[in-house]
Design a protein around this motif. Structure first.
Motif, PDB file in Angstrom:
ATOM      1  N   GLU A 250      18.861  -6.852  -0.802  1.00  0.00           N
ATOM      2  CA  GLU A 250      18.464  -7.979  -1.634  1.00  0.00           C
ATOM      3  C   GLU A 250      19.063  -9.298  -1.166  1.00  0.00           C
ATOM      4  OE1 GLU A 250      22.391  -6.689  -3.388  1.00  0.00           O
ATOM      5  OE2 GLU A 250      20.683  -5.776  -2.373  1.00  0.00           O
ATOM      6  N   ARG A 251      20.121  -9.235  -0.360  1.00  0.00           N
ATOM      7  CA  ARG A 251      20.766 -10.460   0.102  1.00  0.00           C
ATOM      8  C   ARG A 251      20.114 -11.054   1.341  1.00  0.00           C
ATOM      9  NH1 ARG A 251      24.373  -6.830  -1.341  1.00  0.00           N
ATOM     10  NH2 ARG A 251      24.825  -6.148   0.787  1.00  0.00           N
ATOM     11  N   ASN A 252      19.405 -10.220   2.123  1.00  0.00           N
ATOM     12  CA  ASN A 252      18.829 -10.752   3.364  1.00  0.00           C
ATOM     13  C   ASN A 252      17.312 -10.613   3.466  1.00  0.00           C
ATOM     14  OD1 ASN A 252      18.362  -8.025   4.167  1.00  0.00           O
ATOM     15  ND2 ASN A 252      20.401  -7.902   5.094  1.00  0.00           N
ATOM     16  N   ILE A 253      16.652 -10.116   2.406  1.00  0.00           N
ATOM     17  CA  ILE A 253      15.209  -9.924   2.489  1.00  0.00           C
ATOM     18  C   ILE A 253      14.483 -11.250   2.704  1.00  0.00           C
ATOM     19  CG2 ILE A 253      14.912 -10.017  -0.024  1.00  0.00           C
ATOM     20  CD1 ILE A 253      12.897  -7.840   2.451  1.00  0.00           C
ATOM     21  N   VAL A 254      14.994 -12.327   2.125  1.00  0.00           N
ATOM     22  CA  VAL A 254      14.380 -13.641   2.341  1.00  0.00           C
ATOM     23  C   VAL A 254      14.499 -14.049   3.802  1.00  0.00           C
ATOM     24  CG1 VAL A 254      14.512 -16.099   1.768  1.00  0.00           C
ATOM     25  CG2 VAL A 254      14.714 -14.380  -0.041  1.00  0.00           C
ATOM     26  N   GLU A 255      15.629 -13.747   4.407  1.00  0.00           N
ATOM     27  CA  GLU A 255      15.842 -14.040   5.830  1.00  0.00           C
ATOM     28  C   GLU A 255      14.833 -13.286   6.699  1.00  0.00           C
ATOM     29  OE1 GLU A 255      19.256 -13.123   9.225  1.00  0.00           O
ATOM     30  OE2 GLU A 255      19.824 -13.237   7.110  1.00  0.00           O
ATOM     31  N   VAL A 256      14.538 -12.043   6.326  1.00  0.00           N
ATOM     32  CA  VAL A 256      13.544 -11.263   7.071  1.00  0.00           C
ATOM     33  C   VAL A 256      12.186 -11.950   7.000  1.00  0.00           C
ATOM     34  CG1 VAL A 256      12.302  -9.063   7.163  1.00  0.00           C
ATOM     35  CG2 VAL A 256      14.773  -9.083   6.764  1.00  0.00           C
ATOM     36  N   TYR A 257      11.787 -12.359   5.809  1.00  0.00           N
ATOM     37  CA  TYR A 257      10.471 -12.992   5.643  1.00  0.00           C
ATOM     38  C   TYR A 257      10.394 -14.368   6.296  1.00  0.00           C
ATOM     39  CZ  TYR A 257       8.448  -9.465   2.560  1.00  0.00           C
ATOM     40  OH  TYR A 257       7.916  -8.307   2.051  1.00  0.00           O
ATOM     41  N   GLN A 258      11.517 -14.993   6.526  1.00  0.00           N
ATOM     42  CA  GLN A 258      11.493 -16.272   7.225  1.00  0.00           C
ATOM     43  C   GLN A 258      11.005 -16.114   8.654  1.00  0.00           C
ATOM     44  OE1 GLN A 258      15.562 -17.503   6.616  1.00  0.00           O
ATOM     45  NE2 GLN A 258      15.048 -18.796   4.843  1.00  0.00           N
ATOM     46  N   GLU A 259      11.118 -14.914   9.185  1.00  0.00           N
ATOM     47  CA  GLU A 259      10.782 -14.694  10.588  1.00  0.00           C
ATOM     48  C   GLU A 259       9.619 -13.736  10.832  1.00  0.00           C
ATOM     49  OE1 GLU A 259      13.935 -14.580  13.465  1.00  0.00           O
ATOM     50  OE2 GLU A 259      15.433 -14.623  11.870  1.00  0.00           O
ATOM     51  N   THR A 260       9.151 -13.054   9.789  1.00  0.00           N
ATOM     52  CA  THR A 260       8.079 -12.088   9.991  1.00  0.00           C
ATOM     53  C   THR A 260       7.269 -11.919   8.719  1.00  0.00           C
ATOM     54  OG1 THR A 260       7.603  -9.756  10.508  1.00  0.00           O
ATOM     55  CG2 THR A 260       9.690 -10.216   9.450  1.00  0.00           C
ATOM     56  N   ASN A 261       6.016 -11.504   8.883  1.00  0.00           N
ATOM     57  CA  ASN A 261       5.140 -11.239   7.732  1.00  0.00           C
ATOM     58  C   ASN A 261       5.392  -9.875   7.115  1.00  0.00           C
ATOM     59  OD1 ASN A 261       3.844 -13.643   8.160  1.00  0.00           O
ATOM     60  ND2 ASN A 261       1.808 -12.778   8.385  1.00  0.00           N
ATOM     61  N   TYR A 262       6.190  -9.042   7.777  1.00  0.00           N
ATOM     62  CA  TYR A 262       6.318  -7.643   7.369  1.00  0.00           C
ATOM     63  C   TYR A 262       7.754  -7.332   6.958  1.00  0.00           C
ATOM     64  CZ  TYR A 262       5.865  -2.570   7.397  1.00  0.00           C
ATOM     65  OH  TYR A 262       5.831  -1.242   7.017  1.00  0.00           O
TER      66      TYR A 262
ATOM     67  N   MET B 186       3.242  -8.553   3.891  1.00  0.00           N
ATOM     68  CA  MET B 186       3.414  -7.180   3.424  1.00  0.00           C
ATOM     69  C   MET B 186       4.830  -6.906   2.914  1.00  0.00           C
ATOM     70  SD  MET B 186       0.475  -5.788   3.633  1.00  0.00           S
ATOM     71  CE  MET B 186       1.132  -4.213   3.055  1.00  0.00           C
ATOM     72  N   ALA B 187       4.893  -6.215   1.786  1.00  0.00           N
ATOM     73  CA  ALA B 187       6.165  -5.743   1.225  1.00  0.00           C
ATOM     74  C   ALA B 187       6.018  -4.249   0.997  1.00  0.00           C
ATOM     75  CB  ALA B 187       6.475  -6.462  -0.078  1.00  0.00           C
ATOM     76  N   LYS B 188       6.212  -3.469   2.047  1.00  0.00           N
ATOM     77  CA  LYS B 188       6.004  -2.028   1.981  1.00  0.00           C
ATOM     78  C   LYS B 188       7.228  -1.345   1.376  1.00  0.00           C
ATOM     79  CE  LYS B 188       4.593   2.178   2.910  1.00  0.00           C
ATOM     80  NZ  LYS B 188       4.048   2.892   1.742  1.00  0.00           N
ATOM     81  N   HIS B 189       7.027  -0.687   0.254  1.00  0.00           N
ATOM     82  CA  HIS B 189       8.101   0.045  -0.412  1.00  0.00           C
ATOM     83  C   HIS B 189       7.985   1.516  -0.042  1.00  0.00           C
ATOM     84  CE1 HIS B 189       9.983   1.675  -4.343  1.00  0.00           C
ATOM     85  NE2 HIS B 189      10.949   1.171  -3.614  1.00  0.00           N
ATOM     86  N   GLY B 190       9.087   2.137   0.339  1.00  0.00           N
ATOM     87  CA  GLY B 190       9.005   3.541   0.728  1.00  0.00           C
ATOM     88  C   GLY B 190      10.366   4.192   0.821  1.00  0.00           C
TER      89      GLY B 190
ATOM     90  N   ILE C 295       0.877  -1.171   0.000  1.00  0.00           N
ATOM     91  CA  ILE C 295       0.000   0.000   0.000  1.00  0.00           C
ATOM     92  C   ILE C 295       0.911   1.217   0.000  1.00  0.00           C
ATOM     93  CG2 ILE C 295      -0.283  -0.200   2.517  1.00  0.00           C
ATOM     94  CD1 ILE C 295      -3.033   1.213   2.138  1.00  0.00           C
ATOM     95  N   VAL C 296       0.749   2.085  -0.999  1.00  0.00           N
ATOM     96  CA  VAL C 296       1.727   3.147  -1.216  1.00  0.00           C
ATOM     97  C   VAL C 296       1.064   4.305  -1.948  1.00  0.00           C
ATOM     98  CG1 VAL C 296       2.469   2.135  -3.406  1.00  0.00           C
ATOM     99  CG2 VAL C 296       4.075   3.561  -2.121  1.00  0.00           C
TER     100      VAL C 296
END
Length: 422
Positions: A170-182, A137-141, A110-111
């Motif tokens: 770009e190297r750790n965004i997958v790691e973030v999503y492994q632990e959170t929906n946001y 959620m993938a909030k771009h801002g 949502i942007v």
């Protein structure tokens, strides 16, 4: 230095195109020509003076307000962004997303374009957090461009501990999503090509096509299942709807408050353009893409009003809780902690926009007998066929249950464990 590096640094003259833009009615200049030149700007292959002339002439001729030009330029800007491993991201989103109703469990955003001169609360950022217990959620801002508090500014001002959005890449965004929906995708971390363009934009001092790019260049655009896009002027509504459609988007809502507000307005009617149809591309289990069957893509036009969500109106003057990120962050945390009383103008303002995203995602289409979060689903339909009151019910649950606050706290924890790169 290799020959390929030298070739990348070679400056190319775009004088012939500039002459055509400046000395003709520009009718014969195709969107592909403009987009190809835009690509050269992104790769730093055009001199500063010619780049400034190009951006100025696009604005002067109105070419930068055409849907096909915007769509093609957005494609090249996404292509120039740091690329994420699609297969790995697909796997983690598939594992974590919770399909319900017509929502398949994919990423959502949502942007807004900004630039509406109203300087209201950071609605889309707050809405993205509140929606995260229900949607991925993938909030771009970015930082503020035309207001005093941009989405990145707000998140950095959260106390006592702010999320480390500078560390996400770009190297750790997958790691973030492994632990959170946001996840918050800080534009400067993913659009490195803008490093040489931003000083030029600042020196130029006028609005250019780059001011329209934000909502269209999410680095995870290929994985976005549903989105709400706010535009700052009524004339941009149909333009953005067409640009999104041309860019392959098949599930989105473009909104513009009647006051030329890039959110769903709490003060009165909001004009809406709903894009719906089968997705043009789908990502398979191995990360590859596959064309789906083609069918007509619709753009439906309608209006929303606070009453469609079961809410009263509030004047825009009542949704200016603060003129700086610190004050807005305090308000955000008060909302998430359930400390704001029902009927608060800012709370209602945010809830409507969360509800719209939930409706567009399709999650509100789940049966009454399968109404998650717990409770009886509201099946009443409003403008555009949406269950707007059901969206509001679910948005309230995300706050009242404490789940939205938990999602933000988890995001803060995860990002502060990421290494701080030099």
């Amino acid at each position: 230095m290799s020959s390929s590096q030298l070739e990348r640094q070679e400056i190319i003259s775009i004088a012939p195109l500039l002459n055509r833009l400046a000395h003709s009615n520009a009718v014969d200049i195709s969107p592909d020509e403009i987009a190809s030149t835009f690509k050269l700007l992104l790769s730093n292959r055009v001199s500063n003076i010619q780049s400034a002339s190009f951006l100025s002439l696009l604005a002067y001729t109105g070419k930068d307000g055409q849907a096909d030009v915007i769509a093609k330029c957005a494609y090249y800007m996404r292509d120039a962004a740091c690329q994420i491993d699609q297969s790995s991201l697909h796997d983690v989103v598939k594992a974590k997303g919770e399909p319900k109703g017509d929502y398949k469990g994919g990423l959502c955003d949502i942007v807004g374009t900004g630039g509406d001169s109203h300087s209201t609360f950071n609605v889309s950022t707050a809405a993205s957090i509140i929606a995260s217990p229900i949607l991925m959620m993938a909030k771009h801002g970015s930082r503020a461009q035309t207001s005093s508090s941009g989405s990145a500014d707000l998140l950095k001002a959260i106390q006592p501990t702010a999320p480390n959005i500078d560390a996400i890449n770009e190297r750790n965004i997958v790691e973030v999503y492994q632990e959170t929906n946001y996840a918050f995708l800080f534009a400067s971390n993913f659009h490195s090509a803008m490093a040489h363009i931003n000083p030029l934009r600042k020196a130029l001092g006028i609005r250019t096509i780059f001011n329209l790019m934000g909502p269209l260049v999410n680095p995870l655009d290929w994985a976005i299942e549903a989105r709400v896009v706010g535009v700052a002027h009524q004339s941009l509504g149909p333009v953005f709807a067409e640009a999104l459609k041309e860019g392959g988007v098949r599930n989105a809502l473009v909104v513009c408050g009647e006051e030329n507000l890039d959110e769903i307005s709490c003060a009165g009617p909001t004009n809406c353009w709903k894009i719906s149809g089968p997705k043009q591309m789908s990502v398979q289990d191995d990360g590859s893409s596959e064309n789906s069957a083609q069918a007509p893509v619709q753009i439906d036009v309608f209006q929303l009003h606070p009453s469609d969500f079961g809410l009263p109106t509030h004047p825009l003057a009542s949704v200016f809780p603060g003129r700086n990120p610190k004050e807005n962050a305090i308000k955000l945390m008060s909302i998430l902690r359930g400390e704001v009383s029902p009927g608060d103008p800012v709370l209602d303002f945010v809830l409507m926009n969360v509800a719209a995203l939930l409706v567009i995602s399709g999650v509100c289409e789940s049966d009454a007998s399968d109404a998650e979060p717990n409770g009886q689903a509201i099946t009443e339909r409003g403008p555009g066929g949406g269950r707007w009151k059901e969206g509001l019910r679910r948005a309230r649950w995300a706050i009242d249950s404490g789940r939205a606050l938990t999602c933000l706290e988890r995001f803060i924890e995860v990002t502060n464990r990421l290494p701080r790169e030099c």
